[in-house]
Design a protein around this motif. Structure first.
Motif, PDB file in Angstrom:
ATOM      1  N   THR A   1       0.824  -1.209   0.000  1.00 38.35           N
ATOM      2  CA  THR A   1       0.000   0.000   0.000  1.00 38.35           C
ATOM      3  C   THR A   1       0.855   1.254   0.000  1.00 38.35           C
ATOM      4  O   THR A   1       0.602   2.200  -0.763  1.00 38.35           O
ATOM      5  N   VAL A   2       1.874   1.285   0.835  1.00 40.41           N
ATOM      6  CA  VAL A   2       2.704   2.486   0.948  1.00 40.41           C
ATOM      7  C   VAL A   2       3.605   2.650  -0.268  1.00 40.41           C
ATOM      8  O   VAL A   2       3.852   3.778  -0.723  1.00 40.41           O
ATOM      9  N   ALA A   3       4.101   1.559  -0.837  1.00 38.34           N
ATOM     10  CA  ALA A   3       4.969   1.663  -2.007  1.00 38.34           C
ATOM     11  C   ALA A   3       4.250   2.337  -3.172  1.00 38.34           C
ATOM     12  O   ALA A   3       4.847   3.098  -3.941  1.00 38.34           O
ATOM     13  N   VAL A   4       2.965   2.078  -3.333  1.00 37.93           N
ATOM     14  CA  VAL A   4       2.199   2.656  -4.444  1.00 37.93           C
ATOM     15  C   VAL A   4       1.653   4.040  -4.102  1.00 37.93           C
ATOM     16  O   VAL A   4       1.583   4.923  -4.949  1.00 37.93           O
ATOM     17  N   ASN A   5       1.275   4.256  -2.835  1.00 42.69           N
ATOM     18  CA  ASN A   5       0.512   5.452  -2.474  1.00 42.69           C
ATOM     19  C   ASN A   5       1.186   6.343  -1.444  1.00 42.69           C
ATOM     20  O   ASN A   5       0.569   7.309  -0.983  1.00 42.69           O
TER      21      ASN A   5
END
Length: 759
Positions: free
Chosen positions: A250-254
């Protein structure tokens, strides 16, 4: 019953309805030892509170702030299944609760804001007792900080955008955060509309797929309001072992678009199929599912997934001891839940977790504060009678040589005049005696002492006239709260320095959209109209820099050619984009082929006609940014700090919405317009609700900071006129005085009296 409970202790005060109700707890570092000697027997008899022999020791760093409790750390899920009225408002106000997660739990993915219906997993719908407008009124009445959950299992970003628009533009309510779905690891209808639930095959989502859902939802929601704050992961539903995988994806994309991520914590779980014992229940405070075990690893995963993002807070938007329906239900609905949850909250605050939301405020979950019928459960008294006695700033607290199961935290009041110490003994059989002599707790001051154990239905309170104890004894399964003023021998700590102002947010990331043409001759001019600009080119490609979003474009076609495509949309989503444009010679209109020709080839559909539409604004000071969001044939968002926003659109009917920064609101928030083929100008206006960004300040605008430059000009002209009029009046008075002086010493002429006429 509520009034009687609140009157039982001076700590039980009714909190003013406000987001930052004073509750400050400083919860100490937890001793992570293996539980030993715990048994399921009844609690031992309570020894004297002030013991003469000490075992464990306590150290408190009064100047070392851990977390600001007055900012509103505590919260609760407020489920749409339950009523929200005056009694619930009174219950909420008696606690330090601030955050309210709505519509609460798994219902988030099944709840339709518009129709106020819940779709069951097997099909069919249910109408809950409260709708969004009722919750908004209730939340305003208690000054709660709302975390709104939008349904994400159906994978419909347009639905989320519509809910943001209705909530913020129609209801005028701005939640503190928007959370994307609930526990996606348990989804079984991923990408399936509600109307087909129960009749379609089960479809789950992976962590990578959920990360893309967050991306598309964020783009859609920020097209409505660019300022919304997104909670990117609403727990996984799979337990702590899956946290790092879902957080990483989730954090890698957003990462740059996230204001927080969230986990759900039920440290005791369901308890499995064994028998329930108190030793097993409290022993889970040291298991793999606890905050102490999960938060450090989760923070490390978040930081590694986006090293340039800075700290992304980890919220706990569901918090409980065990899972409903497991073997712990009896303990969860009775007194053992009190020391268990007190210890869990101490763990969270010691770690500096900024958001801890109980599940749930009122309902059938056995660990709720209130039952669905409105009866208070013991854990409610933990919030309303114990936590209300803590200060506003939690400080570093260290335990040494204490028994397993003992937790402590210290806090100070906002002005540093009151010290508070909360100690919990979750050991089921042994008392703990703590030495306070080296703790820096103000021992010379009279203390208010609150203690609570399993033999009492509510805490008891008394005052120690002789000063605070130097050794504190805590019976098994009990808690003690001390409050004392800092004395002259123990001066209050200086207030902490104000935190530095947050750095300005980085400018939005820019990416390129490249339009590459084929089919034109050398040096043939063509153009692209996009993002309120027209790019003329005689080269094979034309490039424009854009932020994330969806942008309509129109191709400027040279005479004698046709373009494919002649218009369309390009999406910028964290990467550069490329759009090929192919030009072909336009039909001449006359056949030059064989004698079998039957006329010109059929003409294709005419290219769409585009028209300019301009929005002009009045009422905003120079430099204040404002937005126009369009929906219709396209969805488009634009903003400016000037007074004009322009679009080039295909003819049709469009809906528009206006927004601006804090301190101003549009006089008319939006409307509908139609482009008939001629350029259109729409005049908009804004008004101030309070001095906002860009408003003249007292230092630059004189004694009347709310006057704009035009009013200052009028005021100046008025002053000039007033001075001129006053000058004329002064001149007249001066002339009269000179004439009066010139007559001094003269004999006034005799006045002739006219003859009287008799009647």
């Amino acid at each position: 019953m509520r009034a009687r409970l609140l009157a039982a202790t001076p700590f039980a005060r009714r909190r003013p309805a406000g987001p930052g109700v004073a509750l400050a707890v400083v919860l100490g570092l937890v001793v992570l030892a293996v539980v030993g000697g715990l048994s399921g027997g009844a609690p031992a008899a309570s020894p004297p509170l002030f013991a003469s022999v000490s075992a464990g020791s306590l150290s408190i760093g009064w100047n070392s702030s851990v977390v600001n409790l007055s900012a509103g750390v505590f919260g609760s899920d407020v489920r749409v299944y339950d009523a929200v009225g005056s009694s619930q408002a009174a219950e909420w106000a008696a606690t330090p609760l601030s955050y309210a997660v709505w519509p609460g739990g798994a219902v988030a993915d099944a709840y339709n804001y518009t129709t106020n219906t819940i779709t069951n997993g097997g099909g069919g719908t249910f109408v809950p007792p409260q709708d969004e407008s009722q919750f908004v009124r209730w939340c305003r009445s208690v000054n709660c900080r709302a975390i709104f959950q939008v349904p994400a299992e159906i994978d419909s970003p347009a639905t989320a955008a519509d809910y943001v628009a209705y909530t913020e533009w129609t209801l005028g309510f701005h939640p503190a955060y928007w959370e994307i779905g609930n526990e996606p690891g348990l989804w079984r209808h991923f990408g399936i509309p509600w109307s087909k639930w129960g009749s379609s095959a089960s479809v789950s989502a992976t962590a990578a797929e959920y990360a893309q859902v967050v991306r598309t939802y964020t783009l859609a929601m920020r097209a409505v309001d660019p300022t919304v704050r997104i909670v990117g992961l609403p727990g996984t539903g799979l337990g702590g072992s899956q946290d790092t995988t879902w957080l990483t994806d989730t954090v890698a994309v957003n990462g740059p678009n996230l204001s927080a991520v969230a986990i759900h914590v039920y440290s005791a779980g369901s308890g499995g199929s064994g028998s329930a014992t108190l030793a097993g229940f409290f022993g889970s405070l040291y298991g793999k599912g606890t905050l102490v075990a999960r938060i450090p690893a989760d923070r490390q995963a978040v930081a590694a997934a986006c090293r340039s993002c800075g700290p992304i807070p980890i919220f706990v938007t569901e918090l409980g001891s065990g899972i409903s329906g497991g073997i712990w239900d009896t303990y969860m609905s009775s007194y053992p839940e009190v020391p268990y949850m007190a210890a869990t909250l101490i763990q969270g605050i010691t770690l500096g977790v900024e958001n801890l939301d109980m599940f749930c405020f009122e309902g059938s979950y056995p660990g709720s504060l209130y039952t669905g019928a409105g009866a208070a459960l013991p854990v409610d008294r933990l919030y309303s009678q114990v936590l209300t006695g803590l200060g506003s700033t939690a400080v570093r607290t260290t335990l040494s040589n204490a028994l397993p199961g003992v937790f402590a935290t210290a806090a100070r009041s906002a002005n540093g005049s009151i010290a508070a110490l909360l100690v919990v003994n979750a050991n089921t059989s042994n008392s703990e005696t703590l030495d306070l002599s080296g703790s820096a707790f103000p021992l010379a001051s009279p203390a208010t002492v609150l203690d609570w154990n399993a033999s009492a239905s509510s805490p008891s309170v008394r005052t120690s006239d002789a000063g605070s104890p130097s050794a504190l004894s805590i019976p098994p399964m009990s808690l003690v709260l001390l409050r004392a003023p800092f004395s002259t021998s123990s001066p209050p700590p200086p207030p902490p320095p104000p935190p530095p102002p947050p750095p300005p947010p980085p400018p939005p990331a820019q990416y390129t959209a490249t339009f590459a043409e084929t089919g034109l001759g050398t040096h043939t001019a063509w153009s692209i109209s996009i993002a309120n600009a027209t790019l003329a080119s005689v080269n094979q490609s034309s490039t424009v820099s854009l932020e994330n979003g969806t942008y309509p474009f129109v191709v400027g076609v040279p005479s004698g050619y046709e373009a494919t495509p002649s218009s369309g949309q390009v999406m910028i989503a964290g990467a550069n984009a490329s759009v090929p444009v192919r030009f072909t010679a336009a039909p001449s209109g006359n056949s030059s082929g064989s004698n079998n020709s039957t006329g010109p080839p059929p003409a294709g559909p005419p290219p769409p006609t585009t028209t300019d539409v301009r929005f002009t604004e009045t009422g905003l000071p120079f430099g204040v940014r404002w937005w126009v969001t369009l929906s219709g044939n396209v969805s488009l968002n634009a903003s400016t700090s000037g007074d004009t926003i322009s679009f080039n659109l295909t003819n049709g009917t469009y809906r528009y919405v206006l927004a601006t920064g804090a301190g101003y609101v549009p006089v008319v928030s939006g409307g509908v317009f139609e482009l008939p083929g001629a350029p259109t100008t729409l005049a908009t206006s804004f008004r101030a609700t309070s001095p906002g960004p860009g408003s003249p300040s007292a230092s630059t605008a004189g004694p009347f900071p709310l006057l704009g430059p035009d009013l200052w000009l009028l005021a100046g002209l008025g002053l000039v006129v007033l001075v001129a009029v006053e000058s004329v009046a002064v001149a007249r008075v001066a002339r009269r005085l000179r004439r009066a002086r010139s007559r001094v010493g003269r004999v006034p002429p005799r006045r002739r009296t006219p003859p009287r006429t008799l009647r």
